[in-house]
Design an enzyme around this catalytic site. Sequence first.
Site, short mmCIF file in Angstrom:
data_model
loop_
_atom_site.label_atom_id
_atom_site.label_comp_id
_atom_site.label_asym_id
_atom_site.label_seq_id
_atom_site.Cartn_x
_atom_site.Cartn_y
_atom_site.Cartn_z
N ARG A 82 0.86 -1.37 -0.05
CA ARG A 82 -0.02 -0.06 -0.14
C ARG A 82 0.91 1.15 -0.15
O ARG A 82 0.35 2.35 -0.35
CB ARG A 82 -1.17 0.13 1.27
CG ARG A 82 -2.15 -0.96 1.15
CD ARG A 82 -3.12 -0.57 2.46
NE ARG A 82 -4.37 -1.45 1.97
CZ ARG A 82 -5.43 -1.24 2.65
NH1 ARG A 82 -5.52 -0.25 3.47
NH2 ARG A 82 -6.52 -2.03 2.65
N LYS A 155 0.59 17.63 -13.90
CA LYS A 155 0.94 18.83 -13.52
C LYS A 155 2.08 19.63 -13.93
O LYS A 155 2.24 20.77 -14.48
CB LYS A 155 0.62 19.15 -12.25
CG LYS A 155 0.82 20.61 -11.32
CD LYS A 155 1.13 20.75 -10.00
CE LYS A 155 1.28 22.20 -9.27
NZ LYS A 155 0.89 22.16 -7.90
N HIS A 305 -33.87 2.24 -38.43
CA HIS A 305 -34.11 3.60 -37.71
C HIS A 305 -34.45 3.55 -35.99
O HIS A 305 -35.39 4.21 -35.46
CB HIS A 305 -35.25 4.34 -38.36
CG HIS A 305 -34.96 4.83 -39.90
ND1 HIS A 305 -33.84 5.49 -40.20
CD2 HIS A 305 -35.37 4.20 -40.94
CE1 HIS A 305 -33.90 5.45 -41.45
NE2 HIS A 305 -34.88 4.76 -41.83
N GLY A 341 -31.87 -3.01 -46.06
CA GLY A 341 -30.86 -2.10 -45.39
C GLY A 341 -30.71 -1.91 -43.87
O GLY A 341 -30.67 -0.93 -43.32
N ASN A 455 -45.50 4.87 -28.75
CA ASN A 455 -46.24 4.04 -28.40
C ASN A 455 -46.27 2.65 -29.22
O ASN A 455 -46.12 2.90 -30.36
CB ASN A 455 -47.87 4.47 -28.55
CG ASN A 455 -48.22 5.40 -27.48
OD1 ASN A 455 -48.13 5.47 -26.24
ND2 ASN A 455 -48.73 6.59 -28.08
N PHE A 500 -50.33 1.11 -20.58
CA PHE A 500 -52.07 0.57 -20.74
C PHE A 500 -52.81 1.24 -21.80
O PHE A 500 -52.38 2.28 -22.70
CB PHE A 500 -52.57 0.97 -19.45
CG PHE A 500 -52.50 2.54 -19.10
CD1 PHE A 500 -53.39 3.48 -19.84
CD2 PHE A 500 -51.85 3.11 -18.07
CE1 PHE A 500 -53.21 4.86 -19.62
CE2 PHE A 500 -51.86 4.53 -17.71
CZ PHE A 500 -52.59 5.36 -18.45
N ARG A 547 -44.84 -0.91 -17.00
CA ARG A 547 -44.77 -0.70 -18.60
C ARG A 547 -43.29 -0.53 -18.90
O ARG A 547 -42.40 -0.91 -18.29
CB ARG A 547 -45.34 0.61 -18.74
CG ARG A 547 -44.45 1.96 -17.94
CD ARG A 547 -45.20 3.24 -18.23
NE ARG A 547 -44.19 4.32 -17.87
CZ ARG A 547 -44.60 5.57 -17.68
NH1 ARG A 547 -45.83 5.79 -17.38
NH2 ARG A 547 -43.78 6.52 -17.30
#
Length: 551
Positions: A82, A155, A305, A341, A455, A500, A547
């Site tokens: 360490r 630095k 797309h 495509g 949707n 829904f 959902r």
Amino acid sequence: MSTPASHGSSHGSLATLERIEPKRALVSVSDKSGLIELAAGLKAAGVEIVSTGSTAKTIREAGYDVTDVQQVTGFPESLDGRVKTLHPGVHAGILADRRIDDHVRQLEELGIAPFELIVVNLYPFVETVASGADAPAIIEQIDIGGPALVRASAKNFANATIVTSPSDYTKVLEEISGGGVTLSTRRALAAAAFQHTSSYDQAVGAWFVSHIAEVEAAGQAAVADDASEVLPSSFTIEGTQLATLRYGENSHQVAAVYGRDGGRGIAQAEQLHGKEMSYNNYVDADAALRAAFDHTSPAVAIIKHANPCGIAVAPEGLAPAEAIAEAHRRAHACDPVSAYGGVVAANREVSPEMAQTLSKIFTEVVIAPSFAPEALEVLSAKKNIRLLQLPADPALEEREVRQISGGFLVQSADRFEADASLLEGWTLVAGAPASGQTVDDLEFAWRACRAVKSNAILLASEGASVGVGMGQVNRVDSCHLAVSRAGERAAGSVAASDAFFPFADGLEVLLEAGVSAVVQPGGSIRDEEVIAAAEKAGVTMYFTGERHFFH
């Protein structure tokens, strides 16, 4: 004592060397890639190498002279490694600004020699987290001395060169042999070094937030929010530019692709063949990857797309090579016109059988974990098709980021648990309980629907989409679109809706087309009206209670 302002001002006029030829280098790396070649190049240039622990051992075993850092500090490496470099004998040699006479005088009085080259990369923290290691092992991979060395060296780029990536070794060695490392290179490497430590600290901080949440959740009697849902109070996005792209979403936009440290997705995929990837290729490829990998059975998704024009899984009992080929045939059959495509993703190796079918269809990109040699040969005969092989053990992002003006949004990713039985968490609200193939199709449709822009309505039959309605501003139009795309295949199919039904009218479009079962989140104030329509038609309907909006 001078103030920081006057100190900085006095240094602003100091002349900076255009080239610096290092005489002494500190090398301490976790990633040993290219280390021997680096040592050989430094020896050839007459550079003294000071090193630590396993790095020094590797260099010495390769036959090159190396000075152990404890000979510089006068202290042994301690506390299981360490503490190694946290010492004035190291940091004064790195931070001294040799353009300042008083700094040079102090180094001489202290008997400290400067370092002109510092090569450091950090403990593999991100990789350790990704491996699933426990908390104590992860904490041991939090580097302390390394970031201090990197930041100090960066630095002082006016006097020293900091190298954090093995990919920069060759360039630095070439400049050393050419008379010294240039100022422009030192400055660029310093910027990369600060980005490196920033990204590292962000990864450590994010893990601690998640770990603390896990510990607190485990200690509570009531189950708290999942730790993965906890987001840090500050969020930094770091990436390395992998390539500039010809243009962005449109030809007047500039674009580039960046990779995140530890990423194992589309950005890190290896391109085996074809034209360069475009911005839109990457967007569609990522959408295809997510769609295919939502399924545990052999699956193929075809994207156009950013929307699916076909998703399918293979039926049980087929050999692996035929299974992925059959999944592709079924996905393509959903909407062959739109698939032209498109971008294709498979969650299994692309087999020769799949390649034969693909070779007859104009396809922009194919993404898969691997390609069978025969499949690669077949597809490589098509000049422009882009073939992307995913990294080993590919991983989707746990968090999603979207830019907005003045900032960005962050959310946990919408995912399905692997091999989870979805039906067990649903509520039957109309009709008879589903069984057999209908259950399989409902679960498939619910998984596949997540990949469709809202949707979203998806019709499925025998493990394949047969009609998709996506991206409409009302759910009725999405229902009409899905039914129109499916045609006669709508009869007997099942339907999934990502949110829904606000009124019964959307559901009635599906019922009139002959849909036999429906899965949707529920939660509308008119749920009873929608349930009544399903009951009247004798159609099975489940509520999921959640959902899958996708904008």
